[in-house]
Design a protein around this motif. Sequence first.
Motif, mmCIF file in Angstrom:
data_model
loop_
_atom_site.group_PDB
_atom_site.id
_atom_site.type_symbol
_atom_site.label_atom_id
_atom_site.label_comp_id
_atom_site.label_asym_id
_atom_site.label_seq_id
_atom_site.Cartn_x
_atom_site.Cartn_y
_atom_site.Cartn_z
ATOM 1 N N VAL A 168 0.842 -1.196 0.000
ATOM 2 C CA VAL A 168 0.000 0.000 0.000
ATOM 3 C C VAL A 168 0.883 1.254 0.000
ATOM 4 N N ALA A 169 1.953 1.244 0.801
ATOM 5 C CA ALA A 169 2.874 2.389 0.839
ATOM 6 C C ALA A 169 3.485 2.614 -0.545
ATOM 7 N N GLY A 170 3.844 1.535 -1.222
ATOM 8 C CA GLY A 170 4.423 1.639 -2.568
ATOM 9 C C GLY A 170 3.439 2.222 -3.570
ATOM 10 N N ILE A 171 2.174 1.826 -3.459
ATOM 11 C CA ILE A 171 1.135 2.359 -4.361
ATOM 12 C C ILE A 171 0.968 3.864 -4.120
ATOM 13 N N ILE A 172 0.928 4.259 -2.838
ATOM 14 C CA ILE A 172 0.759 5.683 -2.496
ATOM 15 C C ILE A 172 1.961 6.493 -2.990
ATOM 16 N N LEU A 173 3.165 5.941 -2.784
ATOM 17 C CA LEU A 173 4.396 6.622 -3.224
ATOM 18 C C LEU A 173 4.394 6.814 -4.743
ATOM 19 N N LYS A 212 1.810 6.862 -6.808
ATOM 20 C CA LYS A 212 0.764 7.819 -7.204
ATOM 21 C C LYS A 212 1.242 9.246 -6.938
ATOM 22 N N ALA A 213 1.922 9.464 -5.791
ATOM 23 C CA ALA A 213 2.422 10.791 -5.446
ATOM 24 C C ALA A 213 3.459 11.237 -6.475
ATOM 25 N N LEU A 214 4.363 10.319 -6.860
ATOM 26 C CA LEU A 214 5.375 10.621 -7.881
ATOM 27 C C LEU A 214 4.716 10.982 -9.200
ATOM 28 N N GLN A 215 3.710 10.196 -9.584
ATOM 29 C CA GLN A 215 3.010 10.435 -10.847
ATOM 30 C C GLN A 215 2.361 11.804 -10.868
ATOM 31 N N ALA A 233 3.229 14.987 -13.248
ATOM 32 C CA ALA A 233 2.165 15.569 -14.067
ATOM 33 C C ALA A 233 2.058 17.074 -13.826
ATOM 34 N N LYS A 234 2.229 17.479 -12.556
ATOM 35 C CA LYS A 234 2.142 18.903 -12.203
ATOM 36 C C LYS A 234 3.282 19.674 -12.863
ATOM 37 N N ARG A 235 4.492 19.079 -12.797
ATOM 38 C CA ARG A 235 5.660 19.746 -13.377
ATOM 39 C C ARG A 235 5.510 19.860 -14.890
#
Lengths: 144, 145
Positions: B124-129, B131-134, B138-140
């Motif tokens: 779950v931590a890996g999925i959250i990490l 998604k946060a990276l993605q 995307a923002k940049r």
Amino acid sequence: MIETAFTPWASLWGGVLIGFAATLLMLTVGRVMGATGVLAGMLWPSSGQDFAWRAALLAGMVAGPFVAFALTGKMPTLEVPVSPLLLVIGGLIVGMGVTFGSGCTSGHGVCGMARLSSRSIVATLTFMSTTFATVYLVRHVIGG
Amino acid sequence: MRLAIVYLIGVIFGTGIAVSGMANPAKVLNFFDIAGGWDPSLIFVMGGALMTAFLGYRLVFARATPLLDTRFRLPSKRDIDLKLIGGSALFGIGWGLAGFCPGGALPALGTGRWEVFAFTGALVAGIILAKALQSAVAKRTRAAT
């Protein structure tokens, strides 16, 4: 390494149940039976109803070992031949990989391949290859 | 009613995983260890699951809609890109290290073993990490254009 017995019949019937569940989920709610998708969707549900069916599916999955116990008379064997540290590092890498790769063994390997999706075929061949390579490296190069 | 049916489908999936051996990391890793104590059982899991889903989907997709919803929700992406291949390659590395895949671990939570909870927590931590990276990337990308 822990020796495990070759169980073609139990594995075949278990596989048939997995494929049957995937078929039923598509037939009823029109969804792909991917563990990654179900889990990630629970973290960011699009609605309360969306969360509810995922939670119901997960609750059912967790009951699986007990049904297996009722059917076979023993709890499923669960032996972990790796250290707690590797288990956690592996879990983190799996979580990141399945998010970038949009699926895992159930989503790509079973449901996507059953639809003959080219993305899923490529994904499955890729992760099967790197799993073989990783186990070889860990057991026969680093650990050997 | 709908939730009860989905729950039962989860039970069938979880039972399949438990009976097949996919919830046992020792068995999964031995499948991938052809040079060691090879256990080919997982070929039968994949074969049984794939044949059943292949035939089952054929019957299901003969219908215009699912029974309890208005439409089938299938993945819409078509392109084979670096993200798909890189992500899948990464997944395989993690699977080879830990011996659990997500579909094997979730039903195994029912055994109550701490190892499964440790793996699933990290998953779950890996999925959250990821998604946060993605979303950061995307923002940049949006800011740069």
